[in-house]
Write an enzyme that holds these catalytic residues in place. Structure first.
Site, PDB file in Angstrom:
ATOM      1  N   GLU A  81       1.710   3.712   3.168  1.00 34.34           N
ATOM      2  CA  GLU A  81       2.207   3.122   4.418  1.00 34.34           C
ATOM      3  C   GLU A  81       3.734   3.206   4.447  1.00 34.34           C
ATOM      4  O   GLU A  81       4.450   2.211   4.374  1.00 34.34           O
ATOM      5  CB  GLU A  81       1.668   1.685   4.547  1.00 34.34           C
ATOM      6  CG  GLU A  81       0.134   1.686   4.577  1.00 34.34           C
ATOM      7  CD  GLU A  81      -0.521   0.316   4.396  1.00 34.34           C
ATOM      8  OE1 GLU A  81       0.193  -0.709   4.405  1.00 34.34           O
ATOM      9  OE2 GLU A  81      -1.764   0.271   4.254  1.00 34.34           O
ATOM     10  N   HIS A 102       2.822  -3.952   6.488  1.00 35.70           N
ATOM     11  CA  HIS A 102       1.873  -2.854   6.283  1.00 35.70           C
ATOM     12  C   HIS A 102       1.910  -1.932   7.499  1.00 35.70           C
ATOM     13  O   HIS A 102       2.653  -2.150   8.446  1.00 35.70           O
ATOM     14  CB  HIS A 102       0.447  -3.413   6.133  1.00 35.70           C
ATOM     15  CG  HIS A 102       0.189  -4.179   4.878  1.00 35.70           C
ATOM     16  ND1 HIS A 102      -0.618  -3.713   3.872  1.00 35.70           N
ATOM     17  CD2 HIS A 102       0.630  -5.391   4.464  1.00 35.70           C
ATOM     18  CE1 HIS A 102      -0.680  -4.593   2.897  1.00 35.70           C
ATOM     19  NE2 HIS A 102       0.079  -5.633   3.226  1.00 35.70           N
ATOM     20  N   ARG A 154      -3.398   4.795  -1.925  1.00 39.84           N
ATOM     21  CA  ARG A 154      -3.237   3.420  -1.423  1.00 39.84           C
ATOM     22  C   ARG A 154      -2.955   2.404  -2.541  1.00 39.84           C
ATOM     23  O   ARG A 154      -2.149   1.500  -2.382  1.00 39.84           O
ATOM     24  CB  ARG A 154      -4.530   3.037  -0.699  1.00 39.84           C
ATOM     25  CG  ARG A 154      -4.713   1.568  -0.353  1.00 39.84           C
ATOM     26  CD  ARG A 154      -6.009   1.370   0.400  1.00 39.84           C
ATOM     27  NE  ARG A 154      -6.416  -0.019   0.555  1.00 39.84           N
ATOM     28  CZ  ARG A 154      -6.170  -0.736   1.642  1.00 39.84           C
ATOM     29  NH1 ARG A 154      -5.482  -0.229   2.639  1.00 39.84           N
ATOM     30  NH2 ARG A 154      -6.586  -1.985   1.731  1.00 39.84           N
ATOM     31  N   HIS A 185       0.844  -1.205   0.000  1.00 37.93           N
ATOM     32  CA  HIS A 185       0.000   0.000   0.000  1.00 37.93           C
ATOM     33  C   HIS A 185       0.873   1.247   0.000  1.00 37.93           C
ATOM     34  O   HIS A 185       1.776   1.390   0.835  1.00 37.93           O
ATOM     35  CB  HIS A 185      -0.948  -0.021   1.210  1.00 37.93           C
ATOM     36  CG  HIS A 185      -2.009  -1.069   1.085  1.00 37.93           C
ATOM     37  ND1 HIS A 185      -2.398  -1.889   2.116  1.00 37.93           N
ATOM     38  CD2 HIS A 185      -2.757  -1.423   0.000  1.00 37.93           C
ATOM     39  CE1 HIS A 185      -3.352  -2.707   1.680  1.00 37.93           C
ATOM     40  NE2 HIS A 185      -3.581  -2.455   0.404  1.00 37.93           N
ATOM     41  N   GLU A 188       1.138  -5.230  10.773  1.00 39.76           N
ATOM     42  CA  GLU A 188       0.638  -3.855  10.723  1.00 39.76           C
ATOM     43  C   GLU A 188       1.466  -3.100  11.743  1.00 39.76           C
ATOM     44  O   GLU A 188       1.290  -3.270  12.953  1.00 39.76           O
ATOM     45  CB  GLU A 188      -0.852  -3.800  11.104  1.00 39.76           C
ATOM     46  CG  GLU A 188      -1.783  -4.497  10.114  1.00 39.76           C
ATOM     47  CD  GLU A 188      -2.124  -3.647   8.896  1.00 39.76           C
ATOM     48  OE1 GLU A 188      -1.611  -2.525   8.773  1.00 39.76           O
ATOM     49  OE2 GLU A 188      -2.915  -4.124   8.071  1.00 39.76           O
TER      50      GLU A 188
HETATM   51  O1  0X9 Z   1      -6.643  -4.199   4.453  1.00 41.23           O
HETATM   52  C1  0X9 Z   1      -5.492  -4.613   4.275  1.00 41.23           C
HETATM   53  O2  0X9 Z   1      -5.085  -4.966   3.175  1.00 41.23           O
HETATM   54  C2  0X9 Z   1      -4.521  -4.675   5.457  1.00 41.23           C
HETATM   55  N1  0X9 Z   1      -4.688  -3.516   6.302  1.00 41.23           N
HETATM   56  S1  0X9 Z   1      -4.188  -2.051   5.738  1.00 41.23           S
HETATM   57  O3  0X9 Z   1      -4.628  -1.024   6.681  1.00 41.23           O
HETATM   58  N2  0X9 Z   1      -2.602  -2.014   5.714  1.00 41.23           N
HETATM   59  O4  0X9 Z   1      -4.704  -1.847   4.411  1.00 41.23           O
HETATM   60  C3  0X9 Z   1      -4.784  -5.927   6.248  1.00 41.23           C
HETATM   61  C4  0X9 Z   1      -4.512  -7.196   5.473  1.00 41.23           C
HETATM   62  C5  0X9 Z   1      -4.857  -8.448   6.235  1.00 41.23           C
HETATM   63  N3  0X9 Z   1      -4.842  -9.610   5.357  1.00 41.23           N
HETATM   64  C6  0X9 Z   1      -5.803  -9.820   4.417  1.00 41.23           C
HETATM   65  N4  0X9 Z   1      -6.870  -9.083   4.314  1.00 41.23           N
HETATM   66  N5  0X9 Z   1      -5.640 -10.872   3.628  1.00 41.23           N
HETATM   67 ZN    ZN Z   2      -1.617  -1.942   3.982  1.00 41.45          ZN
END
Ligand code: 0X9
Ligand code: ZN
Ligand code: ZN
Length: 305
Positions: A68, A193, A123, A65, A267
């Site tokens: 980040e 992330h 993003r 992303h 994260e």
């Molecule tokens: O939403 C996401 O892709 C991730 N959080 S973020 O705030 N960095 O965008 C979490 C990803 C967790 N894993 C999956 N959703 N597979």
């Molecule tokens: Zn992310």
């Protein structure tokens, strides 16, 4: 100029990649796994003592992303620490003797560059398609894992747009192709992330527990404890669907279902005070504590080869 305690631009990271990989030839090599939508080279770094046979490996990516920024900063920090502590730190020496660590410093380079030049909160990727003026898809909704069934949008204007088909984003296809090609040796997949201070593992596309749920949780809790030991930073561990939110098409779930058992999403800091705009003064402490968690997971994987 490049600095480990600043948020570097893609140009700075690119020249860092070139110099670090030529000044440590015995421990590091680089390979372009493909180009981004806008034509930037996705350069993968391979850390490890040279070997005549294929060593078991860990794959880690940063910057899926764009906004980040602490994430690419961590991958750069990891590479520096790995090289500078090989030979003095017993664990790092053993790790790089026995295994290879593949590091992709910036996954979504086009998006990352866009956050430096146009929109700090971007993003997604920067791919275009006729029929809509909206740009990009969410690379972490574009993997072939329950694709676009849950927590993802089919609207190209959404920040969680899953793309037009699984792996429609060239960056996703390049990484997935590399991991598929090397799946016999890749024992762990780590993706970095921000923010929320979580250590997540499969599944996010389903509420079902992963076949290795207890082991994944145990390792995540050990890694979180190691991380916390440095500055007291608290992380929560658990499956993505119940710990953050259900969301399909993520790289962690895809790698796990491909057969990479130790699949984790970090994260990083913080929990929302600064969010994506984490001050540069927090790069060093964040990276130092995260090193302990990554090294904990690596040591566990190595012990269980
Ligand atoms: O939403 C996401 O892709 C991730 N959080 S973020 O705030 N960095 O965008 C979490 C990803 C967790 N894993 C999956 N959703 N597979
Ligand atoms: Zn992310
Ligand atoms: Zn800066």
């Amino acid at each position: 100029a490049h600095s480990y305690t600043k948020y570097n631009t893609w140009a700075q990271i690119q020249s860092w990649i070139a110099s670090i990989s030529t000044s440590n030839k015995d421990l590091i090599s680089k390979e372009v796994i493909g180009n981004t939508y806008e034509g930037r080279p996705m350069t993968l770094l391979k850390l490890g003592r040279k070997s005549s046979f294929a060593k078991p490996a860990i794959f880690m990516d940063c910057g899926i992303h764009a906004r980040e920024w602490i994430s690419p900063a961590f991958c750069q920090w990891f590479v520096k620490e790995a090289l500078s502590t090989f030979g003095s730190d017993a664990q790092m020496t053993s790790l790089l003797n026995q295994m290879d660590v593949y590091v992709l410093p910036v996954f979504n380079i086009d998006g990352y560059e866009y956050t430096h030049t146009n929109n700090r909160m971007w993003r997604k990727t920067r791919s275009r398609k006729s029929g809509t003026s909206c740009v990009g898809a969410d690379p972490n909704r574009n993997f072939d894992a329950g694709w676009c069934t849950l927590g993802a949008s089919s609207n190209p204007c959404s920040d969680t747009f899953c793309g037009y088909s699984p792996e429609s984003e060239i960056e996703v296809k390049n990484v997935a192709n590399f991991i598929r090609r090397n799946k016999a040796v890749i024992k762990a997949y780590l993706t970095v992330h921000s923010y929320s201070q979580l250590l997540l593992f499969p599944y996010s596309y389903s509420y079902n527990l992963a076949a290795h749920h207890s082991e994944l949780l145990k390792v995540a809790e050990g890694a979180s404890a190691a991380l916390r030991s440095l500055y007291g930073t608290r992380y929560t561990s658990g499956p993505g669907a119940t710990t953050i939110y259900p969301a399909a098409g993520g790289s962690d779930d895809w790698a796990y279902d491909l057969g990479v058992k130790y699949s984790y999403t970090f994260e990083l800091r913080d929990t929302g005070r600064y969010g994506f705009l984490l001050p540069e003064s927090q790069i060093k402490p964040t990276c130092e504590e995260t090193m302990l968690a990554v090294k904990y997971i690596a040591a566990y994987v190595q012990k269980n080869l």
